[in-house]
Design a protein around this motif. Structure first.
Motif, PDB file in Angstrom:
ATOM      1  N   SER A 210      -4.477  -8.326  -4.642  1.00 13.30           N
ATOM      2  CA  SER A 210      -4.962  -6.947  -4.497  1.00 13.30           C
ATOM      3  C   SER A 210      -3.939  -5.968  -5.056  1.00 13.30           C
TER       4      SER A 210
ATOM      5  N   ALA B 116       1.140 -11.484  -5.558  1.00 15.91           N
ATOM      6  CA  ALA B 116       1.578 -10.082  -5.458  1.00 15.91           C
ATOM      7  C   ALA B 116       1.180  -9.537  -4.088  1.00 15.91           C
TER       8      ALA B 116
ATOM      9  N   ASP C  70       5.500 -12.851  -3.961  1.00 13.80           N
ATOM     10  CA  ASP C  70       5.790 -11.532  -4.518  1.00 13.80           C
ATOM     11  C   ASP C  70       7.190 -11.529  -5.130  1.00 13.80           C
TER      12      ASP C  70
ATOM     13  N   TYR D 225       5.729   1.998   1.838  1.00 17.12           N
ATOM     14  CA  TYR D 225       4.536   1.551   1.104  1.00 17.12           C
ATOM     15  C   TYR D 225       3.261   1.586   1.959  1.00 17.12           C
TER      16      TYR D 225
HETATM   17  C1  LIG Z   1       0.796  -2.188  -5.495  1.00 22.33           C
HETATM   18  S1  LIG Z   1       1.600  -3.565  -4.738  1.00 22.33           S
HETATM   19  C2  LIG Z   1       0.240  -4.410  -3.987  1.00 22.33           C
HETATM   20  C3  LIG Z   1       0.642  -5.141  -2.736  1.00 22.33           C
HETATM   21  C4  LIG Z   1      -0.500  -5.737  -1.900  1.00 22.33           C
HETATM   22  N1  LIG Z   1      -1.167  -6.817  -2.551  1.00 22.33           N
HETATM   23  C5  LIG Z   1      -1.475  -4.683  -1.444  1.00 22.33           C
HETATM   24  O1  LIG Z   1      -2.682  -4.867  -1.592  1.00 22.33           O
HETATM   25  O2  LIG Z   1      -1.036  -3.658  -0.882  1.00 22.33           O
HETATM   26  C6  LIG Z   1       1.970  -4.582  -6.128  1.00 22.33           C
HETATM   27  C7  LIG Z   1       2.864  -5.770  -5.798  1.00 22.33           C
HETATM   28  O3  LIG Z   1       2.906  -6.634  -6.950  1.00 22.33           O
HETATM   29  C8  LIG Z   1       4.182  -7.250  -6.971  1.00 22.33           C
HETATM   30  N2  LIG Z   1       4.396  -7.825  -8.308  1.00 22.33           N
HETATM   31  C9  LIG Z   1       4.446  -7.180  -9.497  1.00 22.33           C
HETATM   32  N3  LIG Z   1       4.623  -8.042 -10.513  1.00 22.33           N
HETATM   33  C10 LIG Z   1       4.656  -9.285  -9.958  1.00 22.33           C
HETATM   34  C11 LIG Z   1       4.808 -10.606 -10.493  1.00 22.33           C
HETATM   35  N4  LIG Z   1       4.957 -10.803 -11.801  1.00 22.33           N
HETATM   36  N5  LIG Z   1       4.808 -11.649  -9.642  1.00 22.33           N
HETATM   37  C12 LIG Z   1       4.665 -11.439  -8.294  1.00 22.33           C
HETATM   38  N6  LIG Z   1       4.518 -10.220  -7.735  1.00 22.33           N
HETATM   39  C13 LIG Z   1       4.520  -9.150  -8.545  1.00 22.33           C
HETATM   40  C14 LIG Z   1       5.122  -6.100  -6.602  1.00 22.33           C
HETATM   41  O4  LIG Z   1       6.391  -6.534  -6.201  1.00 22.33           O
HETATM   42  C15 LIG Z   1       4.328  -5.407  -5.481  1.00 22.33           C
HETATM   43  O5  LIG Z   1       4.668  -5.876  -4.203  1.00 22.33           O
END
Ligand SMILES: C[S@@+](CC[C@H](N)C(=O)[O-])C[C@H]1O[C@@H](n2cnc3c(N)ncnc32)[C@H](O)[C@@H]1O
Length: 232
Positions: A121, A53, A76, A19
């Motif tokens: 984010s 998240a 997360d 990632y």
């Molecule tokens: C694109 S990543 C972004 C990660 C980080 N915030 C960044 O800026 O790189 C999206 C994240 O959202 C988390 N996520 C999605 N749905 C969620 C939920 N309902 N509750 C908590 N986390 C969630 C995913 O597991 C993932 O790690």
């Protein structure tokens, strides 16, 4: 296909190891600048911040390094993303300031009015229950608390849309597939951006959750948006 929490968590578990590298490579490191702008917009020296998240914790780390919060909790759905975040926090020697919890944003395991700041984010477009999640962010903020959300958008100019379409729907899935060996994950990411709401439409959802003083700022030709809101 990626419309349930279990599926979303599993998707990010699968790509967690690639990632960070792919994120910075595919955004040509501009994602760091977008997060930096969100951090800069926060009030100085808050006590408690919740990063929803949080993924591998980049925003949580940037917030503490900028002195914008003393304690950050990152939540997360993906344990593998959190594990990488925990390692980064150890490497940066920030374990007294940043901790992680597995939690769903639509059911945050915190009391009402716990945090001075809530951030997120590039997470909201993945939420299976957007309105419930925004209401939860509102609930855990103290009155006067600040919300910052970064999310991708779809550029308005025709030229930028062509560049964007080529980059996100052609190049990104190919590079993502080669590096991560995961076809569906890197097809899903651009699709999730195009199908998500942005701008005024997203501000309406923030109002519906109770937020005031809402605004958004376009970043890099409208590829990313920084949303700001307050709980009065
Ligand atoms: C694109 S990543 C972004 C990660 C980080 N915030 C960044 O800026 O790189 C999206 C994240 O959202 C988390 N996520 C999605 N749905 C969620 C939920 N309902 N509750 C908590 N986390 C969630 C995913 O597991 C993932 O790690």
């Amino acid at each position: 296909m990626y419309d349930t929490k279990a599926n979303i968590g599993a998707l990010f578990d699968r790509i967690a190891g690639h990632y960070d590298g792919l994120n910075h490579l595919l955004s040509l490191n501009i994602d760091k600048r977008w997060r930096h702008e969100a951090v800069k917009s926060l009030p100085d020296c808050s006590q408690f911040c919740l990063d929803v998240a949080t993924g591998t914790g980049d925003l949580a780390i940037a917030i503490v390094q900028a002195g914008k919060a003393q304690q950050v909790i990152g939540v997360d759905l993906s344990d593998k993303m959190i594990n990488i975040g925990e390692k980064k926090v150890r490497d940066f020697n920030l374990t007294t300031n940043i901790s992680f919890q597995h939690a769903d944003c639509a059911a945050l395991p915190f009391d009402d009015k716990t945090f001075n700041v809530v951030t997120c984010s590039y997470g909201v477009r993945n939420f299976a229950e957007l309105d419930k999640s925004l209401a939860e962010m509102y609930r855990v903020l103290v009155p006067g608390g600040e919300l910052r959300i970064l999310e991708f958008a779809y550029p308005t100019s025709r030229v930028m849309r062509s560049v964007y379409d080529f980059y996100f729907t052609k190049l990104l899935p190919i590079v993502g597939r080669i590096v991560s060996h995961d076809k569906s994950a890197y097809d899903y990411l651009p699709q999730s951006v195009k199908s998500f709401i942005w701008g005024d439409e997203f501000l309406e959802r923030l109002h519906k959750a109770g937020f005031a003083n809402t605004s958004f700022k376009s970043q890099t030709f409208g590829i990313s948006m920084l949303y700001k809101a307050t709980k009065l």
